[in-house]
Design an enzyme around this catalytic site. Structure first.
Site, PDB file in Angstrom:
ATOM      1  N   ASN A 130       0.926  -1.104   0.011  1.00 11.56           N
ATOM      2  CA  ASN A 130      -0.048   0.048  -0.127  1.00 11.56           C
ATOM      3  C   ASN A 130       1.069   1.114   0.227  1.00 11.56           C
ATOM      4  OD1 ASN A 130      -1.942   1.914   0.576  1.00 11.56           O
ATOM      5  ND2 ASN A 130      -2.731   1.123   2.478  1.00 11.56           N
ATOM      6  N   ARG A 143      -2.454  -2.229  -3.456  1.00 10.88           N
ATOM      7  CA  ARG A 143      -3.820  -1.400  -3.172  1.00 10.88           C
ATOM      8  C   ARG A 143      -3.789  -0.118  -4.112  1.00 10.88           C
ATOM      9  NH1 ARG A 143      -5.267   2.841   1.144  1.00 10.88           N
ATOM     10  NH2 ARG A 143      -7.574   3.112   0.814  1.00 10.88           N
ATOM     11  N   HIS A 171     -13.289   2.316   0.096  1.00 10.87           N
ATOM     12  CA  HIS A 171     -13.251   1.380   1.185  1.00 10.87           C
ATOM     13  C   HIS A 171     -13.794   0.022   0.438  1.00 10.87           C
ATOM     14  CE1 HIS A 171     -13.459   4.678   4.438  1.00 10.87           C
ATOM     15  NE2 HIS A 171     -12.261   4.318   4.200  1.00 10.87           N
ATOM     16  N   HIS A 187     -18.210   0.807   7.730  1.00 11.20           N
ATOM     17  CA  HIS A 187     -16.847   0.847   7.977  1.00 11.20           C
ATOM     18  C   HIS A 187     -16.704   2.409   8.598  1.00 11.20           C
ATOM     19  CE1 HIS A 187     -12.266   0.334   6.848  1.00 11.20           C
ATOM     20  NE2 HIS A 187     -12.328   1.781   6.998  1.00 11.20           N
ATOM     21  N   LEU A 188     -16.219   2.185  10.047  1.00 11.37           N
ATOM     22  CA  LEU A 188     -15.968   3.616  10.784  1.00 11.37           C
ATOM     23  C   LEU A 188     -14.666   3.581  11.067  1.00 11.37           C
ATOM     24  CD1 LEU A 188     -19.330   3.594  13.061  1.00 11.37           C
ATOM     25  CD2 LEU A 188     -19.012   4.895  10.670  1.00 11.37           C
ATOM     26  N   GLY A 189     -13.800   4.156  10.553  1.00  8.57           N
ATOM     27  CA  GLY A 189     -12.354   4.466  10.982  1.00  8.57           C
ATOM     28  C   GLY A 189     -12.087   5.964  11.179  1.00  8.57           C
ATOM     29  N   ARG A 206     -12.887  15.019   7.904  1.00  9.78           N
ATOM     30  CA  ARG A 206     -13.887  15.337   6.913  1.00  9.78           C
ATOM     31  C   ARG A 206     -15.089  15.563   7.081  1.00  9.78           C
ATOM     32  NH1 ARG A 206     -11.861   9.937   3.399  1.00  9.78           N
ATOM     33  NH2 ARG A 206     -10.223   9.645   4.863  1.00  9.78           N
ATOM     34  N   ARG A 254     -11.597   8.235  20.959  1.00  6.64           N
ATOM     35  CA  ARG A 254     -11.140   7.911  22.200  1.00  6.64           C
ATOM     36  C   ARG A 254     -11.080   9.240  23.157  1.00  6.64           C
ATOM     37  NH1 ARG A 254      -6.681   3.839  20.066  1.00  6.64           N
ATOM     38  NH2 ARG A 254      -6.793   5.513  18.870  1.00  6.64           N
ATOM     39  N   GLY A 269     -15.543   1.247  14.519  1.00  4.11           N
ATOM     40  CA  GLY A 269     -16.854   0.189  14.297  1.00  4.11           C
ATOM     41  C   GLY A 269     -16.390  -0.972  15.177  1.00  4.11           C
ATOM     42  N   GLU A 317      -7.709  -5.696   5.258  1.00  2.65           N
ATOM     43  CA  GLU A 317      -7.690  -5.254   3.882  1.00  2.65           C
ATOM     44  C   GLU A 317      -6.476  -5.940   3.384  1.00  2.65           C
ATOM     45  OE1 GLU A 317      -8.952  -0.948   2.707  1.00  2.65           O
ATOM     46  OE2 GLU A 317      -8.849  -0.849   4.891  1.00  2.65           O
TER      47      GLU A 317
HETATM   48  P1  AMP Z   1      -8.781   3.137  11.164  1.00  2.00           P
HETATM   49  O1  AMP Z   1      -8.728   4.176  10.361  1.00  2.00           O
HETATM   50  O2  AMP Z   1      -9.713   2.101  11.052  1.00  2.00           O
HETATM   51  O3  AMP Z   1      -7.475   2.602  11.918  1.00  2.00           O
HETATM   52  O4  AMP Z   1      -9.487   3.867  12.615  1.00  2.00           O
HETATM   53  C1  AMP Z   1      -8.540   4.647  13.566  1.00  2.00           C
HETATM   54  C2  AMP Z   1      -9.744   5.561  14.490  1.00  2.00           C
HETATM   55  O5  AMP Z   1     -10.650   4.310  15.281  1.00  2.00           O
HETATM   56  C3  AMP Z   1      -9.121   6.375  15.593  1.00  2.00           C
HETATM   57  O6  AMP Z   1      -8.909   7.608  14.740  1.00  2.00           O
HETATM   58  C4  AMP Z   1     -10.175   6.354  16.532  1.00  2.00           C
HETATM   59  O7  AMP Z   1     -11.167   7.480  16.356  1.00  2.00           O
HETATM   60  C5  AMP Z   1     -10.737   5.072  16.546  1.00  2.00           C
HETATM   61  N1  AMP Z   1     -10.438   4.251  17.614  1.00  2.00           N
HETATM   62  C6  AMP Z   1      -9.399   3.319  17.680  1.00  2.00           C
HETATM   63  N2  AMP Z   1      -9.635   2.572  18.711  1.00  2.00           N
HETATM   64  C7  AMP Z   1     -10.571   3.050  19.497  1.00  2.00           C
HETATM   65  C8  AMP Z   1     -11.186   2.563  20.819  1.00  2.00           C
HETATM   66  N3  AMP Z   1     -10.767   1.584  21.587  1.00  2.00           N
HETATM   67  N4  AMP Z   1     -12.254   3.233  21.044  1.00  2.00           N
HETATM   68  C9  AMP Z   1     -12.930   3.936  19.993  1.00  2.00           C
HETATM   69  N5  AMP Z   1     -12.452   4.661  18.835  1.00  2.00           N
HETATM   70  C10 AMP Z   1     -11.289   3.911  18.598  1.00  2.00           C
END
Ligand code: AMP
Length: 402
Positions: A7, A95, A184, A212-214, A245, A288, A336, A388
């Protein structure tokens, strides 16, 4: 089969070596700060012993070729390496963010494919050139190995015109390919497949909503295994409220800001992508930190959580209307997978549509798939970790063994 997943970003390369037979990760690595005065490389190898061997380098990494060469030397290191020679790598999976309308599935890379990825650069000016850098470097270093491009947009190419068209002058679509694409896709497809396995039916017999919530986020309506709508659009800015965003806003916000605040298009674009979302609302972009701030009585953090989860719920409800009958909802990615409050708030009030959450199950955190709906919920709700890299490795193997 040993597949190296790459990636490649503008100043970084994430890589993972996987054995597709056992689906075990053999090496996980990250090269960062490529082109800066001093770069970083972290390589974690999983040799046959239970220990992991971590190597960290802190040195000049002027370009992607140097970064990739350093990584390969570590993968094939005579003492700590998991391979003896790079020829043991059977295939490379890349990717690629934007495949436009040219790609609806993972594709074996040749000159024509490279030209088509290049043609999509106007649609993803930051990502596609960096992905192409990774492809060119890998082709130079592994001239014998087949290389496969796995596109973020490909899964969404089944979305029908009534969902992908913007109501803009039609020439913009015909001449400039301005339409909704969605992103995604690799993650949505992966968790839809995993949810189908958990439910015990083939994906093409199920209607699912994948959430998908990151740091970035999107929701997809999956009908009989195929994407029929998703929240991201021409770019990954549309849809949900994300870390930085904005997601959906009135498109007239551009004209308003230009006229009333003298902002340039560049400034507005940066603001919507980097200074908005959760960060714009409360100054924090990590969920968090937002929960910790709410505990201390921070009202803006509470508003940010409310705006984000309301938008999630609105789209989940919209996709229930799109699909009619929903078999399952799956939550994935950083928020998520880990945040029971966001999950709860995102499906709250949907009991009349058959969604019943088991609050005790939802409070758990698991690295494995976990069901969080009650047994009498007609819609099965699951938390399933996305992966992924594994998805790209599986798709790469599928392309070259076809
Ligand atoms: P990702 O883009 O999938 O790596 O997700 C990153 C995001 O997941 C971070 O910016 C946090 O907002 C959220 N995150 C990660 N760990 C936790 C947790 N234990 N509780 C709540 N949100 C989390």
């Amino acid at each position: 089969m040993k597949v190296l997943v790459i990636n490649s970003g503008s100043s970084s390369i994430k890589y993972q070596l996987l054995d597709t037979e056992t689906e075990a990760v053999m090496v996980n690595g990250l090269v960062e700060r490529i082109g800066e005065e001093v770069g970083d490389l972290k390589n974690k190898a999983y040799p046959d012993t239970d220990d992991e061997a971590v190597t960290k380098l802190h040195q000049s990494i002027p370009d992607h070729t140097t970064g990739m060469r350093l990584a390969i030397d570590l993968i094939c290191d005579p003492e700590k390496g998991v391979l003896k020679d790079k020829s043991e790598i059977d295939a490379i999976g890349h990717r690629v963010v934007h495949g436009g309308e040219a790609f609806n599935q993972p594709t074996l890379i040749n000159d024509e494919v490279i030209a088509a990825i290049e043609a999509c650069v106007p649609l993803a000016p930051l990502h596609n050139p960096a992905n192409l850098d990774g492809i060119r470097v890998a082709m130079e270093l592994f001239p014998e190995a087949p290389q496969v491009a796995v596109f973020d947009t490909a899964f969404h190419q089944t979305i029908p015109a009534h969902a992908y068209m913007y109501a803009l002058p039609y020439e913009l679509y015909e001449k400039d390919r301005v339409r909704r694409y969605g992103f995604h896709g690799t993650s949505h497809k992966f968790v839809a497949g995993e949810l189908a396995a958990q439910i015990g039916k083939p994906a093409d017999e199920l209607n699912m909503i994948t959430v998908h919530l990151g740091n970035g986020g999107s929701i997809t309506a999956v009908e009989k295994g195929k994407s029929v709508d998703t929240t991201m659009g021409l770019t990954p800015l549309e849809g949900l409220v994300m870390g930085t965003r904005s997601g959906d806003v009135d498109p007239a916000v551009h004209a308003f800001l230009a006229r009333n605040k003298g902002m340039s298009i560049e400034e507005i674009d940066t603001m919507l992508n980097k200074e908005s979302g959760l960060k714009g609302l409360c100054g924090l972009n990590d969920m968090r930190d937002i929960h910790a701030a709410i505990e201390k009585g921070d009202e803006r953090a509470e508003i940010a959580l409310g705006v984000q989860t309301y938008r999630n719920r609105k789209y989940i409800g919209a996709y229930m209307a799109v699909l009619g009958n929903v078999d399952g909802i799956v939550f994935t990615a950083g928020i998520g997978e880990n945040d029971d409050i966001v999950r709860y708030e995102s499906v709250k009030g949907l009991e009349c549509f058959g969604v019943k959450i088991d609050e005790a199950a939802n409070a758990n955190r698991a690295k494995e798939p976990m069901k969080i709906s009650t047994d009498d919920s007609t819609v099965a709700v699951w938390v399933i970790p996305t992966n992924e890299e594994l998805a790209i490795a599986r798709e790469t193997k599928e392309v070259i063994t076809k």
